[in-house]
Scaffold this motif. Structure first.
Motif, short mmCIF file in Angstrom:
data_model
loop_
_atom_site.label_atom_id
_atom_site.label_comp_id
_atom_site.label_asym_id
_atom_site.label_seq_id
_atom_site.Cartn_x
_atom_site.Cartn_y
_atom_site.Cartn_z
N GLY A 146 0.76 -1.24 0.00
CA GLY A 146 0.00 0.00 0.00
C GLY A 146 0.79 1.28 0.00
O GLY A 146 0.74 2.07 -0.95
N ALA A 147 1.53 1.56 1.07
CA ALA A 147 2.30 2.80 1.12
C ALA A 147 3.55 2.73 0.26
O ALA A 147 3.98 3.73 -0.32
N ALA A 148 4.15 1.53 0.14
CA ALA A 148 5.39 1.39 -0.63
C ALA A 148 5.17 1.71 -2.10
O ALA A 148 6.01 2.35 -2.74
N ILE A 149 4.05 1.27 -2.67
CA ILE A 149 3.82 1.52 -4.09
C ILE A 149 3.47 2.98 -4.33
O ILE A 149 3.78 3.54 -5.39
N VAL A 150 2.87 3.65 -3.36
CA VAL A 150 2.57 5.07 -3.54
C VAL A 150 3.82 5.91 -3.29
O VAL A 150 4.00 6.97 -3.89
N ASN A 160 -2.42 2.50 -8.43
CA ASN A 160 -2.46 1.96 -7.07
C ASN A 160 -2.40 3.03 -5.99
O ASN A 160 -1.97 2.76 -4.87
N GLU A 161 -2.85 4.23 -6.29
CA GLU A 161 -2.68 5.34 -5.35
C GLU A 161 -3.80 5.36 -4.32
O GLU A 161 -4.74 6.15 -4.40
N TYR A 162 -3.64 4.51 -3.31
CA TYR A 162 -4.66 4.39 -2.27
C TYR A 162 -4.15 4.88 -0.92
O TYR A 162 -4.94 5.08 0.00
N ALA A 163 -2.84 5.00 -0.74
CA ALA A 163 -2.28 5.43 0.54
C ALA A 163 -2.26 6.96 0.62
O ALA A 163 -2.20 7.65 -0.39
N ARG A 164 -2.25 7.46 1.83
CA ARG A 164 -2.33 8.90 2.05
C ARG A 164 -0.94 9.50 2.28
O ARG A 164 0.01 8.79 2.60
#
Length: 434
Positions: A146-150, A160-164
């Motif tokens: 989640g955060a790593a791909i963003v 894949n931009e789901y993390a804040r």
């Protein structure tokens, strides 16, 4: 019979395996049945030089006997145990890792791989600082969770931009400078100025950490120019921001040093690792935590954990790998082979082939950037890169091809003779393409 096994392997793969980062129809992947050192082979015995180290992780080479024995021995003692226990293999693995880290690092949080190492480093930074934003570069890859791909900057982030709380900026890349720089020193100075302006514009009081690959790998083996990483450290300190250095690909011998950042006059607050720490023999990764950050959780629960954190088979593989790398001088070999064999061979290729726009790297971490025209630096198009990849594979070399680049990333145990053989294959494939 061996040809039948290769055919069966391909059939089973096409029928049942869903592959990452790929459209699934029509995949034609090489069959790998075994390997040793920097060489792999299929069931029929056709041998290939592995100058990809798979995903730039098999630093100690394929089937190193010390690592295989360590895993086997541990499996006979205790194959698995949960993280809420004390285990000798886990403790010994952590000790060996922090012994190679800078002073002021005493603890390791183990994960299952590099992506969740990034996830947990981000979590630690946010909890330690009480801030939210994470700044990372556009030319980067940090993992597929989640955060790593963003935090990742390349195209894989966009679906894949789901993390804040993520902001991107441009790091240095003199060959394709975003800053109109004409020298490494100018590129460093202007990239640092750009970073500070982004921090000021985003609000320093809301930024938890800067996340950088010490040497960006998938993005192109982008060697930091003089003063850049030290300058990033100084800016981070000025604004009370943590510095996370991603050593997942660059660490444990890849640059000819235990950690890539050792060559750039910088010490981070958090270090992520995976891949090279045990050459991927068992999935593992982790965060090496500075004492200041670790102290945050002395009397405060760290809200994170993994069922397989510090898995004993993974821990044993780390012990076996790091001990063998130390006793056999494998990190030193990576440094020497880069200086004396890979670097000279690639620069000689660049003199002969106008398709090569730039050669850069260190240790066993190199890239040839390919261009359609040296003057304009127009990247070689995907169709040509595809033909080159097929040409390399058909000549007996397993390549790492990314965008318009061929990454030359063999295991740290590669020999001078194998580098010479690979150079001949690169030469022949480039000649055929030209």
């Amino acid at each position: 019979m061996t040809d039948d096994l290769d055919a069966l392997t391909k059939a089973l793969d096409l029928e049942h395996v869903f592959h990452s980062w790929s459209a699934q129809a029509g995949l034609d992947l090489p069959v790998i049945a075994g390997g040793s050192g920097a060489v792999v082979w299929d069931h029929a015995g056709n041998r290939m030089l592995d100058f990809s180290s798979q995903l730039v992780n098999v630093n100690i080479g394929h089937q190193h006997p010390a690592v295989v024995k360590a895993i086997r021995d541990q499996a006979e003692i205790l194959a698995t145990i949960g993280p809420a226990t004390a285990n000798l293999a886990r403790g010994e693995a952590a000790r060996r890792i922090v012994e190679r880290a800078p002073s002021g690092f005493s603890k390791v949080f183990f994960t299952n791989g590099g992506a969740d190492a990034i996830e947990n480093a981000i979590r630690m930074a946010r909890l330690h600082t009480g801030r939210d934003k994470i700044l990372s570069t556009y030319r980067s890859y940090h993992g597929n969770t989640g955060a790593a791909i963003v935090a990742t900057g390349d195209w894989r982030r966009m679906p894949n931009e789901y993390a804040r709380g993520h902001v991107h900026f441009f790091g240095p890349y003199l060959y394709r400078s975003e800053f109109w720089a004409t020298s490494p020193e100018q590129e460093s100075e202007r990239a640092l100025r750009h970073l500070e302006r982004v921090i000021q514009s985003e609000g320093p009081d809301g930024i938890a950490a800067l996340l950088l690959e010490s040497v960006p790998g998938t993005a192109g083996i982008l060697i930091p120019p003089p003063g850049y990483l030290a300058g990033v450290r100084e800016i981070a300190d000025r604004y009370g921001i943590l510095l996370i250095l991603d050593e997942v690909m660059a660490g444990f011998g890849r640059t000819g040093r235990w950690f890539a950042f050792e060559g750039y006059d910088v010490v981070p607050d958090l270090i992520t690792f995976a891949k090279g720490v045990n050459s991927g023999y068992v999935p593992v990764g982790g965060v090496i935590i500075s004492d200041a950050v670790a102290a945050t959780f002395d009397d405060r629960v760290f809200p994170g954990g993994l069922t397989y954190s510090g898995h004993p088979l993974a821990a044993a593989s780390i012990i076996g790998a790091l001990d063998a790398m130390q006793s056999e001088g494998i990190v030193e070999n990576a440094r020497r082979i880069g200086e004396e064999a890979i670097g000279p061979a690639l620069r000689e290729l660049a003199e002969r082939h106008p398709l090569i726009g730039e050669v850069r790297g260190e240790g066993v971490f190199w890239a040839m950037e390919l261009v359609a025209d040296r003057a304009s630096r127009e990247p070689l198009p995907p169709a040509s890169m595809g033909r080159l990849k097929r040409g390399l594979t058909s000549r007996g070399l397993l390549p790492f091809v990314q965008d318009n680049r061929v990454h030359v990333v063999p295991p740290c145990v590669v020999t001078d003779a194998e580098v010479a053989q690979a150079a001949e294959i690169y030469d022949a494939a480039l000649s055929a393409l030209e």
